[in-house]
Design a protein around this motif. Structure first.
Motif, short mmCIF file in Angstrom:
data_model
loop_
_atom_site.label_atom_id
_atom_site.label_comp_id
_atom_site.label_asym_id
_atom_site.label_seq_id
_atom_site.Cartn_x
_atom_site.Cartn_y
_atom_site.Cartn_z
N LEU A 185 1.10 -1.70 0.04
CA LEU A 185 0.02 -0.17 -0.04
C LEU A 185 0.69 1.27 0.12
CD1 LEU A 185 -2.87 -1.15 2.51
CD2 LEU A 185 -3.39 -0.38 0.27
N ILE A 186 1.58 0.98 0.61
CA ILE A 186 3.01 2.27 0.28
C ILE A 186 4.88 2.19 0.09
CG2 ILE A 186 1.50 3.26 2.29
CD1 ILE A 186 4.25 3.24 5.16
N GLU A 187 5.34 3.20 -0.33
CA GLU A 187 6.57 2.96 0.23
C GLU A 187 7.16 3.38 0.46
OE1 GLU A 187 8.27 3.21 -4.40
OE2 GLU A 187 5.65 2.02 -5.03
N ILE A 188 8.60 3.04 0.79
CA ILE A 188 8.87 4.29 2.39
C ILE A 188 10.50 4.38 1.54
CG2 ILE A 188 10.08 3.63 4.42
CD1 ILE A 188 7.64 2.06 5.50
N GLY A 189 11.07 5.13 1.19
CA GLY A 189 12.52 5.51 1.11
C GLY A 189 13.75 6.04 2.02
N LYS A 190 14.43 6.07 2.53
CA LYS A 190 15.23 6.45 2.81
C LYS A 190 16.66 7.58 2.42
CE LYS A 190 15.52 3.04 6.21
NZ LYS A 190 14.06 3.69 7.28
N PHE A 191 16.27 8.82 2.68
CA PHE A 191 16.84 9.59 1.69
C PHE A 191 18.06 10.60 2.57
CE2 PHE A 191 13.18 8.92 -0.38
CZ PHE A 191 12.88 8.94 -1.57
N ARG A 192 19.48 11.01 2.60
CA ARG A 192 19.57 12.34 2.91
C ARG A 192 19.50 13.44 2.11
NH1 ARG A 192 23.29 9.43 6.20
NH2 ARG A 192 24.79 11.21 6.60
N GLU A 193 19.26 14.20 3.08
CA GLU A 193 18.96 15.66 3.28
C GLU A 193 19.92 16.51 4.23
OE1 GLU A 193 15.01 17.06 4.35
OE2 GLU A 193 14.29 16.21 2.16
N ARG A 194 20.67 17.32 3.21
CA ARG A 194 21.97 17.76 4.21
C ARG A 194 22.16 17.31 5.41
NH1 ARG A 194 17.08 21.61 5.58
NH2 ARG A 194 16.52 22.27 3.56
N ARG A 195 22.93 16.03 4.40
CA ARG A 195 23.75 15.09 5.43
C ARG A 195 23.31 14.54 6.49
NH1 ARG A 195 29.83 17.48 5.45
NH2 ARG A 195 28.33 20.02 5.96
N HIS A 196 21.80 14.09 6.31
CA HIS A 196 20.60 13.83 7.51
C HIS A 196 20.18 13.00 7.14
CE1 HIS A 196 22.48 16.65 10.74
NE2 HIS A 196 21.79 18.08 9.99
#
Length: 101
Positions: free
Chosen positions: A60-71
């Motif tokens: 039903l959903i997708e989950i993504g892990k990203f980096r934003e300003r090194r966080h």
């Protein structure tokens, strides 16, 4: 009594109040950060993670892990078919509560 009762078409993975609230929130946005969703629903990290895992397993959903300003940032969004499946669930739920006895 003829035909199948609309309740039989409800997807039980959505029927939890917490998962229903998660999908209801996602319905109004394209995607949301984990921390923002956690705050909006007043859930613990463990509980939100557990509920998201169930929704992800049901595609039903997708989950993504990203980096934003090194966080590191975790974002959640509807899967390609998830939004339509949730809308279908809501239609079935309406049929259940409006069903004649």
């Amino acid at each position: 009594m003829t035909g199948e009762h609309p309740r039989t078409r409800l997807l039980t993975a959505i029927h939890s109040p917490t998962r229903l609230a998660i999908l209801g929130t996602l319905r109004h946005v394209e995607q949301i950060n984990f921390a923002d969703l956690q705050k909006a629903l007043d859930l613990s990290t463990a509980d939100l993670s557990r509920q998201l895992s169930i929704l992800e397993k049901e595609s039903l959903i997708e989950i993504g892990k990203f980096r934003e300003r090194r966080h590191p940032v975790t974002r959640i969004w509807f899967s390609e078919s998830g939004r339509q499946r949730f809308d279908d669930y809501l239609d079935q739920l309406r049929r259940v509560v409006q069903a004649d006895i």
